[in-house]
Design an enzyme around this catalytic site. Sequence first.
Site, PDB file in Angstrom:
ATOM      1  N   HIS A 206      34.543  43.793  46.236  1.00  0.00           N
ATOM      2  CA  HIS A 206      34.610  45.177  45.934  1.00  0.00           C
ATOM      3  C   HIS A 206      33.966  46.133  47.347  1.00  0.00           C
ATOM      4  CE1 HIS A 206      30.277  44.540  44.931  1.00  0.00           C
ATOM      5  NE2 HIS A 206      30.243  45.848  45.439  1.00  0.00           N
TER       6      HIS A 206
HETATM    7  C1  UD1 Z   1      28.865  51.090  44.782  1.00  0.00           C
HETATM    8  C2  UD1 Z   1      27.754  50.985  45.958  1.00  0.00           C
HETATM    9  C3  UD1 Z   1      27.716  49.537  46.113  1.00  0.00           C
HETATM   10  C4  UD1 Z   1      27.463  48.486  44.937  1.00  0.00           C
HETATM   11  C5  UD1 Z   1      28.842  48.928  43.967  1.00  0.00           C
HETATM   12  C6  UD1 Z   1      28.591  48.213  42.641  1.00  0.00           C
HETATM   13  C7  UD1 Z   1      27.712  52.910  47.749  1.00  0.00           C
HETATM   14  C8  UD1 Z   1      27.834  52.895  49.105  1.00  0.00           C
HETATM   15  N1  UD1 Z   1      28.091  51.483  47.237  1.00  0.00           N
HETATM   16  O1  UD1 Z   1      30.027  50.664  45.574  1.00  0.00           O
HETATM   17  O2  UD1 Z   1      26.668  49.092  46.940  1.00  0.00           O
HETATM   18  O3  UD1 Z   1      27.567  47.303  45.146  1.00  0.00           O
HETATM   19  O4  UD1 Z   1      28.510  50.547  43.816  1.00  0.00           O
HETATM   20  O5  UD1 Z   1      29.793  48.201  41.814  1.00  0.00           O
HETATM   21  O6  UD1 Z   1      26.970  53.359  46.932  1.00  0.00           O
HETATM   22  N2  UD1 Z   1      35.737  54.041  41.129  1.00  0.00           N
HETATM   23  C9  UD1 Z   1      36.416  54.135  39.824  1.00  0.00           C
HETATM   24  N3  UD1 Z   1      35.676  54.218  38.980  1.00  0.00           N
HETATM   25  C10 UD1 Z   1      34.259  54.193  38.857  1.00  0.00           C
HETATM   26  C11 UD1 Z   1      33.671  54.186  40.339  1.00  0.00           C
HETATM   27  C12 UD1 Z   1      34.321  53.946  41.168  1.00  0.00           C
HETATM   28  O7  UD1 Z   1      37.692  54.148  39.681  1.00  0.00           O
HETATM   29  O8  UD1 Z   1      33.684  54.462  37.820  1.00  0.00           O
HETATM   30  C13 UD1 Z   1      36.491  53.529  42.298  1.00  0.00           C
HETATM   31  C14 UD1 Z   1      37.078  54.929  42.989  1.00  0.00           C
HETATM   32  O9  UD1 Z   1      38.195  54.687  43.571  1.00  0.00           O
HETATM   33  C15 UD1 Z   1      36.220  55.381  44.071  1.00  0.00           C
HETATM   34  C16 UD1 Z   1      35.593  53.664  44.357  1.00  0.00           C
HETATM   35  O10 UD1 Z   1      35.773  53.064  42.960  1.00  0.00           O
HETATM   36  O11 UD1 Z   1      36.619  56.037  45.098  1.00  0.00           O
HETATM   37  C17 UD1 Z   1      34.385  53.418  45.119  1.00  0.00           C
HETATM   38  O12 UD1 Z   1      33.171  53.888  44.198  1.00  0.00           O
HETATM   39  P1  UD1 Z   1      31.884  54.372  44.891  1.00  0.00           P
HETATM   40  O13 UD1 Z   1      31.049  54.551  43.761  1.00  0.00           O
HETATM   41  O14 UD1 Z   1      32.137  54.972  46.023  1.00  0.00           O
HETATM   42  O15 UD1 Z   1      31.460  52.729  45.517  1.00  0.00           O
HETATM   43  P2  UD1 Z   1      31.417  51.356  44.655  1.00  0.00           P
HETATM   44  O16 UD1 Z   1      32.730  50.589  45.807  1.00  0.00           O
HETATM   45  O17 UD1 Z   1      31.603  51.163  43.378  1.00  0.00           O
END
Ligand code: UD1
Length: 357
Positions: A206
């Site tokens: 991820h």
């Molecule tokens: C975040 C953390 C990472 C951690 C991970 C655990 C940061 C910079 N990164 O990454 O360190 O290892 O969480 O999972 O804070 N999305 C969904 N549903 C959700 C949340 C996210 O679909 O409930 C998708 C969206 O497309 C979003 C993408 O995931 O843009 C990234 O989500 P984001 O919260 O920015 O970071 P993670 O990749 O989850």
Amino acid sequence: MRILSVVGARPQFVKLAPIAAAVGAAGHDHVIVHTGQHYDPELSEVFFTGLGIPEPDERLGIGSGSHGVQTGAMLGALDPVLSRYVPDWVLVYGDTNSTIAGALSAVKLHLPIAHLEAGLRSFNRRMPEEHNRVLTDHTADLLLAPTPQAVTNLEREGLGERTVLVGDVMVDACLRARELALAFDAVEPPAPGIDPHAPYLVATIHRAENTDEPERLAAVVAALAALPVPVALLAHPRLRARAEEFGVELATGAISPGSPLPYAQMVAAVSGSAGVVTDSGGLQKEAYLLGRPCTTVRTETEWPETLADGWNMLAEVGDPAFARAATRPAPAMPPGAPFGDGRAAERVVKELERAAR
Ligand code: UD1
């Protein structure tokens, strides 16, 4: 004493579970603020229900966005909440955007900050998590370090006086979940199409470094697909979204894609596996604690202790050594106990009591 926990992403809910239990047992007031960084039920609610965490007192509902947009929105929403509760400690967890937002909001309001899982370093300044770790550590008043290596890292940055070694609360959570996992139906497939009685690997991918470039993502998926063992790929929504956007098919070759699992089921899936392939920090450690070999799809790790005796290996996809690494047997030498004894949360609460202003 009033402790206010700021959480928002999946690994933070896992760490919150033993902390919430220990804070409650000590009779302190615990305010839980959920930023809403993770909002899908499979990344959020299932952890609260599955790990018995009390319902958050405040939900900020921030959601996804670029780093600046997401962090800035959290700051704007946190200021009035922190001002209203005026806690004795603002406790922030790990290295996500919710962590840095909690620390920044608190420091500007002159509220004492404790950072749980302080002192981890990958020394890769391109990782958003590395920015969050370094900046949060230099902002916080109390640095709760999980390992002696983390203490050394903080001392090198001149932060030794604010640092205390407490052990890793993920050990508390993982050992507890292993007990629960033993009560689980062990034959549950970790992903559709995986035979839980035959050898399989558990994989998660991820990190932005692996998902956000089409060529890189295609190379990672191709390397997993070519493995000679079935791979349960428990796909984070970010992976699914990028794969769809770039036209990369996940259900290919050895890969059986599945959904992210609740914590106890994840621990059961890893325990029943032949090994783990991941770019997650937490899962590297869980594999180590559960005695399964781990192959990390990154060039460095902030958990170097897991590399001892070959329990964890860093491997580059595209390299012929990748398949050898991913399918290697567990090392003969049993894993050590560099992450503590599973009672870190109690120590965290004692340190918060001792250091309260
Ligand atoms: C975040 C953390 C990472 C951690 C991970 C655990 C940061 C910079 N990164 O990454 O360190 O290892 O969480 O999972 O804070 N999305 C969904 N549903 C959700 C949340 C996210 O679909 O409930 C998708 C969206 O497309 C979003 C993408 O995931 O843009 C990234 O989500 P984001 O919260 O920015 O970071 P993670 O990749 O989850």
